[in-house]
Design an enzyme around this catalytic site. Structure first.
Site, mmCIF file in Angstrom:
data_model
loop_
_atom_site.group_PDB
_atom_site.id
_atom_site.type_symbol
_atom_site.label_atom_id
_atom_site.label_comp_id
_atom_site.label_asym_id
_atom_site.label_seq_id
_atom_site.Cartn_x
_atom_site.Cartn_y
_atom_site.Cartn_z
ATOM 1 N N TYR A 120 0.055 -12.732 5.627
ATOM 2 C CA TYR A 120 -1.191 -11.978 5.763
ATOM 3 C C TYR A 120 -1.232 -10.824 4.769
ATOM 4 O O TYR A 120 -2.241 -10.617 4.086
ATOM 5 C CB TYR A 120 -1.320 -11.463 7.191
ATOM 6 N N SER A 144 -8.388 -5.698 4.330
ATOM 7 C CA SER A 144 -7.811 -5.098 5.525
ATOM 8 C C SER A 144 -6.949 -3.925 5.094
ATOM 9 O O SER A 144 -6.521 -3.846 3.929
ATOM 10 C CB SER A 144 -6.945 -6.140 6.247
#
Length: 235
Positions: free
Chosen positions: A152, A139
């Site tokens: 995350y 990501s």
């Protein structure tokens, strides 16, 4: 070029994984995909059969190495080989660090980072045989930290470092490795329900077309890290 090739996609029941599976099936690749929930796997397999019959849904949990080893055994029984692996399974829980529980932290790290390792561990010997390709989906959160993103961010930063180090280890076997770092994607991630409001975002089929382009590149070149974002971010 891709006919008779076999891909394995983790987290393939919806979103990015489903989009990649769809595009690969449309381009002659046999696809095995996995997910944790049997109902989701069975529905996705049925939906994907409209693009090709060469599809296999597998119930597997990337947090468990034996589960991934079993998935590879199913793939070998069905297709006889494995050429491409797309480690896509992911989980996001977004809270301030002082409110993030140990269980939530561990679930993200085990799914997003340890799962990427387990998927490679389970598939690497097959990739050596075919001089295959290993792709991870990280990501832009693997390069850009943000509020409420400790777990995350940690997992996705880790995926970037892991994949680039693995690239160096694996290229001596003629296995190529790429990490893709998408921005906002129109998926069900984090409880979102895709709708017109997500039209500005990267679409799952865009991710599929990117993977297709990567796999079609001349073997002499290796795009080791790709940042992939929407042209014009929405509001």
């Amino acid at each position: 070029m891709l006919e008779n090739k076999v891909a394995y996609i983790t987290g393939g029941t919806k979103g990015i994984g489903f989009g990649i599976a769809k595009v690969l099936l449309e381009n002659g690749v046999s696809v095995a995909f996995s997910g944790r929930k049997r109902d989701d796997v069975e529905k996705a397999e049925q939906d994907l059969r409209q693009y090709s019959q060469d599809v296999l849904g597998i119930v597997s949990d990337v947090r468990n190495l034996e589960s991934e080893n079993e998935a590879v055994r199913y793939i070998k029984e069905k297709f006889g080989r494995l050429d491409f692996v797309i480690a896509n399974a992911g989980l996001g829980i977004f809270k301030p660090v002082d409110q993030l529980s140990a269980e939530e932290w561990n679930d993200m790290i085990e799914t997003n980072l340890t799962g990427v390792f387990y998927t490679l561990k389970a598939t690497v010997e097959e990739l050596k045989k075919t001089e295959g390709y290993y792709i991870t989906v990280s990501s832009l959160a693997g390069a850009n930290f943000f509020e409420n993103g400790t777990g995350y961010n940690a997992s996705k930063f880790g995926v970037v470092g892991f994949t680039q180090a693995a690239m160096i280890d694996l290229r001596k076997y003629n296995i190529k490795s790429t990490v893709i770092m998408p921005g906002s994607v129109a998926t069900h991630f984090n409880g979102n329900i895709p709708s017109e409001k997500d039209a500005w975002k990267i679409q799952p089929e865009d991710m599929g077309n990117l993977v297709l382009d990567i796999l079609k590149m001349n073997p002499r070149v290796l795009p080791s890290k790709i940042e992939f974002r929407a042209t014009k971010p929405g509001n």
